[in-house]
Design an enzyme around this catalytic site. Sequence first.
Site, mmCIF file in Angstrom:
data_model
loop_
_atom_site.group_PDB
_atom_site.id
_atom_site.type_symbol
_atom_site.label_atom_id
_atom_site.label_comp_id
_atom_site.label_asym_id
_atom_site.label_seq_id
_atom_site.Cartn_x
_atom_site.Cartn_y
_atom_site.Cartn_z
ATOM 1 N N ARG A 130 0.838 -1.210 0.000
ATOM 2 C CA ARG A 130 0.000 0.000 0.000
ATOM 3 C C ARG A 130 0.872 1.258 0.000
ATOM 4 O O ARG A 130 0.561 2.244 -0.656
ATOM 5 C CB ARG A 130 -0.962 -0.030 1.182
ATOM 6 C CG ARG A 130 -2.049 -1.103 0.958
ATOM 7 C CD ARG A 130 -3.046 -1.144 2.062
ATOM 8 N NE ARG A 130 -3.671 0.145 2.300
ATOM 9 C CZ ARG A 130 -4.342 0.455 3.407
ATOM 10 N NH1 ARG A 130 -4.472 -0.462 4.367
ATOM 11 N NH2 ARG A 130 -4.877 1.637 3.561
ATOM 12 N N GLN A 134 -10.182 10.156 6.951
ATOM 13 C CA GLN A 134 -9.996 8.759 7.355
ATOM 14 C C GLN A 134 -8.833 8.153 6.572
ATOM 15 O O GLN A 134 -8.442 7.020 6.824
ATOM 16 C CB GLN A 134 -11.266 7.956 7.058
ATOM 17 C CG GLN A 134 -12.466 8.437 7.826
ATOM 18 C CD GLN A 134 -13.758 7.883 7.236
ATOM 19 O OE1 GLN A 134 -14.185 6.787 7.569
ATOM 20 N NE2 GLN A 134 -14.380 8.634 6.350
ATOM 21 N N VAL A 142 -5.086 7.422 4.989
ATOM 22 C CA VAL A 142 -3.749 7.293 5.583
ATOM 23 C C VAL A 142 -2.672 7.601 4.544
ATOM 24 O O VAL A 142 -1.505 7.274 4.759
ATOM 25 C CB VAL A 142 -3.555 5.863 6.162
ATOM 26 C CG1 VAL A 142 -4.483 5.630 7.353
ATOM 27 C CG2 VAL A 142 -3.784 4.784 5.094
ATOM 28 N N HIS A 172 -7.341 7.840 11.157
ATOM 29 C CA HIS A 172 -6.884 6.445 11.094
ATOM 30 C C HIS A 172 -5.373 6.339 10.963
ATOM 31 O O HIS A 172 -4.864 5.324 10.503
ATOM 32 C CB HIS A 172 -7.609 5.717 9.946
ATOM 33 C CG HIS A 172 -9.089 5.565 10.195
ATOM 34 N ND1 HIS A 172 -10.011 5.295 9.215
ATOM 35 C CD2 HIS A 172 -9.800 5.664 11.358
ATOM 36 C CE1 HIS A 172 -11.228 5.228 9.749
ATOM 37 N NE2 HIS A 172 -11.126 5.456 11.041
ATOM 38 N N CYS A 185 13.494 0.590 22.208
ATOM 39 C CA CYS A 185 13.285 -0.602 23.047
ATOM 40 C C CYS A 185 13.535 -1.917 22.316
ATOM 41 O O CYS A 185 13.446 -2.979 22.919
ATOM 42 C CB CYS A 185 11.860 -0.594 23.612
ATOM 43 S SG CYS A 185 10.616 -1.083 22.406
ATOM 44 N N THR A 192 -16.834 9.036 1.267
ATOM 45 C CA THR A 192 -16.823 7.987 2.300
ATOM 46 C C THR A 192 -18.157 7.258 2.301
ATOM 47 O O THR A 192 -19.203 7.889 2.111
ATOM 48 C CB THR A 192 -16.522 8.559 3.705
ATOM 49 O OG1 THR A 192 -16.602 7.481 4.658
ATOM 50 C CG2 THR A 192 -17.460 9.670 4.126
ATOM 51 N N SER A 193 -18.101 5.948 2.528
ATOM 52 C CA SER A 193 -19.340 5.172 2.608
ATOM 53 C C SER A 193 -20.059 5.459 3.923
ATOM 54 O O SER A 193 -21.210 5.057 4.095
ATOM 55 C CB SER A 193 -19.034 3.674 2.480
ATOM 56 O OG SER A 193 -18.100 3.287 3.470
HETATM 57 P P1 OAD Z 1 -15.067 3.046 1.435
HETATM 58 O O1 OAD Z 1 -14.320 2.204 0.461
HETATM 59 O O2 OAD Z 1 -15.932 2.362 2.423
HETATM 60 O O3 OAD Z 1 -15.996 4.076 0.663
HETATM 61 C C1 OAD Z 1 -15.497 4.855 -0.387
HETATM 62 C C2 OAD Z 1 -16.617 5.770 -0.840
HETATM 63 O O4 OAD Z 1 -16.088 6.630 -1.834
HETATM 64 C C3 OAD Z 1 -17.819 5.062 -1.445
HETATM 65 O O5 OAD Z 1 -19.003 5.612 -0.882
HETATM 66 C C4 OAD Z 1 -17.725 5.390 -2.946
HETATM 67 O O6 OAD Z 1 -19.005 5.525 -3.557
HETATM 68 C C5 OAD Z 1 -17.015 6.725 -2.916
HETATM 69 N N1 OAD Z 1 -16.217 7.048 -4.106
HETATM 70 C C6 OAD Z 1 -15.428 6.229 -4.843
HETATM 71 N N2 OAD Z 1 -14.802 6.900 -5.815
HETATM 72 C C7 OAD Z 1 -15.196 8.199 -5.697
HETATM 73 C C8 OAD Z 1 -14.906 9.399 -6.412
HETATM 74 N N3 OAD Z 1 -14.064 9.414 -7.446
HETATM 75 N N4 OAD Z 1 -15.499 10.552 -6.001
HETATM 76 C C9 OAD Z 1 -16.367 10.553 -4.943
HETATM 77 N N5 OAD Z 1 -16.670 9.452 -4.241
HETATM 78 C C10 OAD Z 1 -16.109 8.302 -4.602
HETATM 79 O O7 OAD Z 1 -13.984 3.994 2.142
HETATM 80 P P2 OAD Z 1 -14.107 4.801 3.510
HETATM 81 O O8 OAD Z 1 -15.497 5.266 3.741
HETATM 82 O O9 OAD Z 1 -13.026 5.815 3.508
HETATM 83 O O10 OAD Z 1 -10.334 2.158 7.926
HETATM 84 O O11 OAD Z 1 -13.756 3.680 4.556
HETATM 85 C C11 OAD Z 1 -13.659 4.013 5.919
HETATM 86 C C12 OAD Z 1 -12.620 3.169 6.592
HETATM 87 O O12 OAD Z 1 -12.870 1.772 6.341
HETATM 88 C C13 OAD Z 1 -11.198 3.375 6.066
HETATM 89 O O13 OAD Z 1 -10.559 4.505 6.628
HETATM 90 C C14 OAD Z 1 -10.523 2.110 6.499
HETATM 91 C C15 OAD Z 1 -11.595 1.108 6.111
HETATM 92 O O14 OAD Z 1 -11.591 -0.080 6.840
HETATM 93 C C16 OAD Z 1 -9.256 1.591 8.499
HETATM 94 O O15 OAD Z 1 -8.420 1.000 7.857
HETATM 95 C C17 OAD Z 1 -9.195 1.766 9.976
#
Ligand code: OAD
Length: 270
Positions: free
Chosen positions: A70, A101, A103, A129, A180, A218-219
């Site tokens: 990654r 969220q 990284v 995160h 450590c 974000t989802s």
């Molecule tokens: P997700 O993969 O769950 O969601 C990504 C979102 O971005 C979805 O709703 C897509 O529809 C949207 N999307 C994709 N491409 C896009 C674009 N070009 N423009 C606008 N929207 C777009 O990712 P996160 O919500 O970030 O945590 O996931 C949250 C957390 O779950 C992450 O930080 C990670 C994961 O497990 C950890 O690793 C702790």
Amino acid sequence: MSESLAGARSLLARAERVTVLTGAGISAESGIPTFRGESGLWRSHRPEELATPEAFRRDPELVWSWYAWRRSIVATCEPNEGHRALARFALDRGGVTLVTQNVDGLHHRAAVAEAGDRASEPAHPWELHGSLLRDRCFDCNLKSDAHFPPVNELDTGPSRGSDWPETEVRDVEIPRCDACGGLLRPDVVWFGEALPTDALEGAFEAAAVADVCLVVGTSALVHPAASIPRATLRAGRPIVEVNLEPTALSPYAEVSLMGRAGATLPELLR
Ligand code: OAD
């Protein structure tokens, strides 16, 4: 201009304080895979085998292989128009708190690039995160810059996307903490771990006093991050959402703009 875009613009124009929450979708157009989309990372890999303290105890090389891959993707990616529009917005108008969220460090890279010769130093976003760009000791928690493995040892060419070349760093010795001697791990939040307190508190405080919460890519399924915009709602202020598709937050959003962040944000924040 669509009615909803105009509506969202006018909410932002009237707002003194804006809190922005971003997720993997904003970095998708930079070439970084999301988690739950069509070719999302968690569609083809099991988080409990790669992103938990138990997984690291069981097989640190496997976990490092995953994060090294990654990191190598992030090293070849650039901030996109969405990151840049947000960075300009924050620099130009002030009163903007950016919470992510992600990284991948792309918000800060965009802010540094957009700040150019301006006198003001761009603020770091609250990174809920953690960051792929840092390591942390698994035992004593001492943080350090990421230094494992050298990213140019990985050839991510044909393996980009969610296709992880698992074996590539299997034989590399895992670095140890200078203080450590414990094993180093990436400084990201794993499942079952607490979020950094300063980032979490900073994000909730900013959302509670925001005039608008802008939520991008974000989802909104992972808590506590997904609860942050609700602090704005509870204060009687609106949410504006930018996403490719409806999310768990859409029913609560005053305006939902369906489209790519890289195209929508420059229009919205111009
Ligand atoms: P997700 O993969 O769950 O969601 C990504 C979102 O971005 C979805 O709703 C897509 O529809 C949207 N999307 C994709 N491409 C896009 C674009 N070009 N423009 C606008 N929207 C777009 O990712 P996160 O919500 O970030 O945590 O996931 C949250 C957390 O779950 C992450 O930080 C990670 C994961 O497990 C950890 O690793 C702790």
